[in-house]
Enzyme design. Structure first.
Site, PDB file in Angstrom:
ATOM      1  N   GLY A   1       0.839  -1.199   0.000  1.00 26.41           N
ATOM      2  CA  GLY A   1       0.000   0.000   0.000  1.00 26.41           C
ATOM      3  C   GLY A   1       0.865   1.237   0.000  1.00 26.41           C
ATOM      4  N   ASN A   2       0.264   2.362   0.340  1.00 21.86           N
ATOM      5  CA  ASN A   2       1.040   3.595   0.429  1.00 21.86           C
ATOM      6  C   ASN A   2       0.453   4.473   1.527  1.00 21.86           C
ATOM      7  OD1 ASN A   2      -0.953   5.541  -0.782  1.00 21.86           O
ATOM      8  ND2 ASN A   2      -0.753   4.085  -2.485  1.00 21.86           N
ATOM      9  N   ARG A   3       1.091   5.603   1.772  1.00 17.66           N
ATOM     10  CA  ARG A   3       0.733   6.401   2.944  1.00 17.66           C
ATOM     11  C   ARG A   3      -0.351   7.445   2.674  1.00 17.66           C
ATOM     12  NH1 ARG A   3       6.306   8.334   3.999  1.00 17.66           N
ATOM     13  NH2 ARG A   3       5.159  10.126   4.806  1.00 17.66           N
ATOM     14  N   SER A   4      -1.023   7.379   1.552  1.00 17.83           N
ATOM     15  CA  SER A   4      -2.107   8.330   1.288  1.00 17.83           C
ATOM     16  C   SER A   4      -3.168   8.226   2.391  1.00 17.83           C
ATOM     17  CB  SER A   4      -2.740   8.017  -0.068  1.00 17.83           C
ATOM     18  OG  SER A   4      -3.955   8.714  -0.194  1.00 17.83           O
TER      19      SER A   4
END
Ligand code: CTP
Length: 397
Positions: free
Chosen positions: A202-205
């Site tokens: 995933g990512n930190r958005s």
């Protein structure tokens, strides 16, 4: 503004509505029906608004008060609204100060029903509400479902929570002709690409920027749908939220909706790749061994691959997070993905990006010079983007 209060148990919550509105800077004239006075005292409202709560059609404060309140109001909100008051308003009765105020005003009117769920579902009440909405243009806000004061019912009947009523009043006051009734689709947040049933890439958005845009567009009167990945912040009141996990799910949800929208905003941080072979069972450390290679497959570019499905004349906005050549990279994405505007952020700037409330953006337009904006909050940036888009929406008529 006029806050009308009628005789339901939810009247105690109206004190909070009056307080919140006053703290936001409004001059709130509370008008109570006789029934309201059985549940809550005028003094409670006077304490939070600093103005007398009005109850009497025939008061000594000038014979024209029953007219003046309606003339002067920028908005009239009745919360809670009983079945009886709904019936009186639908008939155009003028037998107390609140009903005369309704007849005298030409400002937007909001009705927030609150009653027993059976009374709300009754065809008489439904017919009256339909008349108020369709013939008179009143906004009917709520009721919510949930535990009621009496009976077994959990159907709609509870008054909307005070914070949501304040949001609805904000929308009535903030209506922008460029957005009112327009359909807006926004993607927000990250996507999660499963490796096994418990792990993902995933990512930190956080979803903050997408939600700020959704709230701002809704407050301007648009009909907003957000396709949101697993976000880290609470969803705004108002917009419809379609929750998804993966890029493939987000792609499908956008594909189903993008043919009917006037404005599309791609604010999601979509994972560009997904694990090719997610395991059905939880991966075991011992079985995986000391080194673990993950095969990745490209995800669809949602903005680019749904381009042909967009309605002719729809306006589309994208985002780009770059570490170098901000404007050049953004311009390339503008063309590739069919955007009218791209909001370019510099990923190396600590005041821009995922986990912060601020953003530093350059607006790169299809037509015209790029605009480098100063540091601002994501809410301020959302307003700035929508101001710019309003002109384009007008052109798309
Ligand atoms: N986007 C999308 N689907 C993807 C990737 C990106 O819809 N699979 C959208 C984003 O929501 C954003 C825009 O495309 O509005 C640009 O995103 P960005 O990640 O900067 O673009 P990429 O094409 O992934 O470019 P890069 O090569 O810089 O990763």
């Amino acid at each position: 503004m006029v806050l009308g209060v009628t005789g339901g148990i939810a009247a105690y919550k109206s004190v909070q509505v009056a307080r919140d509105l006053t703290r936001l800077g409004a001059e709130v004239d509370v008008v109570m029906t006789a029934g309201a006075g059985r549940f809550v005292r005028p003094l409670s409202f006077e304490g939070v608004t600093g103005r007398p709560a009005l109850t009497d059609l025939f008061s000594a404060d000038g014979a024209a008060q029953h007219i003046r309140l309606g003339y002067d109001a920028d908005v009239v909100c009745v919360a809670p609204t009983t079945a009886d008051f709904i019936a009186r308003a639908a008939q155009g009765r003028a037998n107390d100060l609140l009903s005369t105020t309704l007849l005298a005003t030409r400002a937007p009117v909001l009705i927030s029903p609150a009653m027993n769920d059976r009374m709300f579902a009754h065809p008489q009440t439904q017919r009256n509400l339909k008349h108020l909405h369709e013939a008179l243009g009143y906004a009917i806000v709520g009721p919510a479902s949930g535990p009621l004061a009496f009976g077994e019912g959990e159907g709609p009947g509870r008054m909307l929570e005070p914070g949501y009523i304040v949001q609805e009043i904000g929308r009535a006051l903030g209506a922008d002709p460029a957005f009112t009734g327009r359909k807006v689709l926004i993607t927000a947040g990250p996507t999660r690409e499963p490796l096994d049933p418990v792990r993902y890439l995933g990512n930190r958005s956080s979803g903050r920027m997408g939600f700020a845009l959704a709230e701002a567009a809704w407050l301007r009167g648009a009909d907003v749908c957000v396709v949101a990945g697993p976000v880290a912040v609470p969803a705004p009141y108002g917009p419809e939220i379609v929750s998804v996990e993966t890029a493939l799910e987000m792609h499908a949800a956008v594909g189903e909706r993008v043919g009917e929208t006037d404005l599309n905003i791609f604010a999601a941080a979509v994972a560009d790749f997904r694990p090719t072979d997610p395991s059905e069972d939880k991966l075991k450390r011992a079985e995986v061994g000391p080194e673990f290679q993950i095969g990745l497959t490209a995800n669809p570019d949602i903005a680019a691959e749904t381009k042909s499905l967009r309605r002719g004349g729809a306006v589309t906005v994208g985002f780009a997070l770059e570490t170098s050549d901000l404007v050049e990279n953004a311009q390339r994405k503008l063309d590739d993905k069919g955007f009218d505007l791209i909001v370019a952020n510099d990923a190396t700037d600590p005041l821009a990006g995922f986990d912060v409330d601020t953003n530093v953006a350059t607006l790169v337009w299809r037509e015209g010079e790029p605009e480098a904006l100063p540091t601002m909050t994501k809410h301020e940036l959302a307003e700035r983007i929508l101001q710019g888009v309003a002109a384009l929406l007008g052109e798309g008529e």
